[in-house]
Design a protein around this motif. Structure first.
Motif, PDB file in Angstrom:
ATOM      1  N   ASN A   1      38.788 104.059  44.034  1.00 41.73           N
ATOM      2  CA  ASN A   1      39.814 103.235  44.673  1.00 41.73           C
ATOM      3  C   ASN A   1      40.269 102.152  43.699  1.00 41.73           C
ATOM      4  O   ASN A   1      39.658 101.951  42.641  1.00 41.73           O
ATOM      5  N   LEU A   2      41.361 101.489  44.037  1.00 39.53           N
ATOM      6  CA  LEU A   2      41.958 100.505  43.134  1.00 39.53           C
ATOM      7  C   LEU A   2      42.513  99.332  43.932  1.00 39.53           C
ATOM      8  O   LEU A   2      43.075  99.514  45.016  1.00 39.53           O
ATOM      9  N   PHE A   3      42.356  98.116  43.362  1.00 43.42           N
ATOM     10  CA  PHE A   3      42.880  96.899  43.991  1.00 43.42           C
ATOM     11  C   PHE A   3      43.485  96.006  42.920  1.00 43.42           C
ATOM     12  O   PHE A   3      43.148  96.093  41.743  1.00 43.42           O
ATOM     13  N   PHE A   4      44.370  95.133  43.357  1.00 40.87           N
ATOM     14  CA  PHE A   4      45.042  94.200  42.455  1.00 40.87           C
ATOM     15  C   PHE A   4      44.892  92.786  42.999  1.00 40.87           C
ATOM     16  O   PHE A   4      45.202  92.527  44.158  1.00 40.87           O
ATOM     17  N   PHE A   5      44.373  91.891  42.170  1.00 43.28           N
ATOM     18  CA  PHE A   5      44.212  90.492  42.553  1.00 43.28           C
ATOM     19  C   PHE A   5      45.042  89.614  41.622  1.00 43.28           C
ATOM     20  O   PHE A   5      44.684  89.429  40.460  1.00 43.28           O
ATOM     21  N   PRO A   6      46.152  89.071  42.101  1.00 47.03           N
ATOM     22  CA  PRO A   6      46.972  88.217  41.240  1.00 47.03           C
ATOM     23  C   PRO A   6      46.390  86.826  41.026  1.00 47.03           C
ATOM     24  O   PRO A   6      46.759  86.126  40.093  1.00 47.03           O
ATOM     25  N   ASP A   7      45.468  86.415  41.920  1.00 46.97           N
ATOM     26  CA  ASP A   7      44.902  85.069  41.785  1.00 46.97           C
ATOM     27  C   ASP A   7      43.549  85.017  42.481  1.00 46.97           C
ATOM     28  O   ASP A   7      43.149  85.919  43.213  1.00 46.97           O
ATOM     29  N   GLU A   8      42.831  83.927  42.238  1.00 45.24           N
ATOM     30  CA  GLU A   8      41.467  83.780  42.757  1.00 45.24           C
ATOM     31  C   GLU A   8      41.434  83.687  44.274  1.00 45.24           C
ATOM     32  O   GLU A   8      40.530  84.228  44.916  1.00 45.24           O
TER      33      GLU A   8
ATOM     34  N   GLU B   1      39.336  84.342  33.350  1.00 43.34           N
ATOM     35  CA  GLU B   1      38.772  83.418  34.340  1.00 43.34           C
ATOM     36  C   GLU B   1      38.652  84.094  35.701  1.00 43.34           C
ATOM     37  O   GLU B   1      37.668  83.903  36.424  1.00 43.34           O
ATOM     38  N   LEU B   2      39.655  84.919  36.042  1.00 44.56           N
ATOM     39  CA  LEU B   2      39.632  85.612  37.323  1.00 44.56           C
ATOM     40  C   LEU B   2      38.530  86.665  37.347  1.00 44.56           C
ATOM     41  O   LEU B   2      37.884  86.875  38.372  1.00 44.56           O
ATOM     42  N   VAL B   3      38.289  87.312  36.217  1.00 48.74           N
ATOM     43  CA  VAL B   3      37.199  88.286  36.139  1.00 48.74           C
ATOM     44  C   VAL B   3      35.864  87.588  36.346  1.00 48.74           C
ATOM     45  O   VAL B   3      35.005  88.073  37.097  1.00 48.74           O
ATOM     46  N   ARG B   4      35.671  86.461  35.692  1.00 49.34           N
ATOM     47  CA  ARG B   4      34.413  85.715  35.874  1.00 49.34           C
ATOM     48  C   ARG B   4      34.222  85.336  37.340  1.00 49.34           C
ATOM     49  O   ARG B   4      33.134  85.499  37.902  1.00 49.34           O
ATOM     50  N   SER B   5      35.260  84.812  37.952  1.00 51.12           N
ATOM     51  CA  SER B   5      35.177  84.420  39.362  1.00 51.12           C
ATOM     52  C   SER B   5      34.895  85.624  40.254  1.00 51.12           C
ATOM     53  O   SER B   5      34.109  85.545  41.208  1.00 51.12           O
ATOM     54  N   SER B   6      35.535  86.744  39.939  1.00 51.21           N
ATOM     55  CA  SER B   6      35.344  87.957  40.735  1.00 51.21           C
ATOM     56  C   SER B   6      33.901  88.450  40.651  1.00 51.21           C
ATOM     57  O   SER B   6      33.296  88.845  41.658  1.00 51.21           O
TER      58      SER B   6
ATOM     59  N   PHE C   1      37.304  89.930  49.029  1.00 48.06           N
ATOM     60  CA  PHE C   1      35.865  90.175  48.939  1.00 48.06           C
ATOM     61  C   PHE C   1      35.133  89.606  50.149  1.00 48.06           C
ATOM     62  O   PHE C   1      34.199  90.215  50.656  1.00 48.06           O
ATOM     63  N   ARG C   2      35.550  88.435  50.594  1.00 44.36           N
ATOM     64  CA  ARG C   2      34.881  87.803  51.739  1.00 44.36           C
ATOM     65  C   ARG C   2      35.026  88.643  52.999  1.00 44.36           C
ATOM     66  O   ARG C   2      34.060  88.842  53.738  1.00 44.36           O
ATOM     67  N   ASP C   3      36.215  89.156  53.218  1.00 49.64           N
ATOM     68  CA  ASP C   3      36.495  89.861  54.470  1.00 49.64           C
ATOM     69  C   ASP C   3      36.179  91.349  54.420  1.00 49.64           C
ATOM     70  O   ASP C   3      35.878  91.951  55.458  1.00 49.64           O
TER      71      ASP C   3
END
Length: 220
Positions: A145-152, A7-12, A159-161
């Motif tokens: 580069n690499l990032f970690f998103f634990p939640d939406e 679900e988080l991938v879809r939102s991303s 992403f917004r900022d």
């Protein structure tokens, strides 16, 4: 991946779509037991078709990550032909990529090869924290580069900022050497993995493969 990670991938992906500009294209590759093209490189103006492809993503229980990455780079190379902008692969995963494999089929080898063709790699972890060691290895590849998103919520905020800075490569192969004046010493270094730094006595040396833009008074 399944459940909340998927679900988080879809939102991303939908968030990424919202930050792309006219003239950009987006393609999607899925990887289960095998890798497959979910959406060939498609102009962002065809939003309905892109969203439909994102919503169609599903899990089959297997994770052919390296096959997916190989196909993703292949699609990126095709799309890059005749495109004046930059091309970038964004790998979304809830597992730890096999960064130790440097053979022809390996994760890091493919990233190195793609970087030589001007295609960067952003690895985005969802639901699992990959840790500093993996981040250092991925970011050691030119354009990586690499990032970690634990939640939406945190994904959307990032992403917004900072979306533009996440994908904008500013400079390459920075060699930094800090030699304190006589009577002075470096008391500490923060925010940089220890293995990325070399010490020659009291002199600090480090090499950064890629410098990305930043809105937080930094660039590395």
């Amino acid at each position: 991946m399944s459940g909340k990670p998927l679900e988080l991938v879809r939102s991303s992906l939908k968030e990424v779509l919202g930050h792309l500009r006219p003239g950009d294209k987006i393609g999607i590759v899925g990887y289960h037991s095998t890798a497959h093209v979910v959406l060939p490189p498609t102009p962002v103006g065809q939003r309905a078709a892109i969203v439909k492809a994102i919503d169609s993503l599903h899990s089959e229980g297997a994770t052919a990550l390296e096959d997916g990455l190989r196909l993703g780079f292949s699609e990126a190379r095709k799309a890059a032909k005749g495109f004046a902008g930059t091309s970038r692969v964004m790998l979304f995963t809830d597992e730890r990529p096999n960064v130790g494999n440097t053979k022809a089929a390996g994760f890091m080898h493919m990233a190195h090869q793609a970087s030589r063709a001007g295609i960067g790699l952003t690895t985005i972890g969802v639901a699992t924290h990959f840790g500093a060691e993996l981040a250092q290895k991925v970011s050691s590849v030119r354009g990586g580069n690499l990032f970690f998103f634990p939640d939406e919520t945190r994904m959307q905020a990032k992403f917004r900022d900072e979306f533009d800075t996440l994908v904008t490569e500013l400079a390459y192969d920075l060699n930094l050497r800090v030699a304190p004046a006589p009577g002075m010493k470096i008391a500490g270094v923060y925010g940089i993995p220890g293995k990325a730094i070399k010490w020659q006595g009291n002199t600090l040396e480090m090499t950064v493969s890629t410098i990305f833009l930043s809105k937080r008074k930094g660039a590395i």
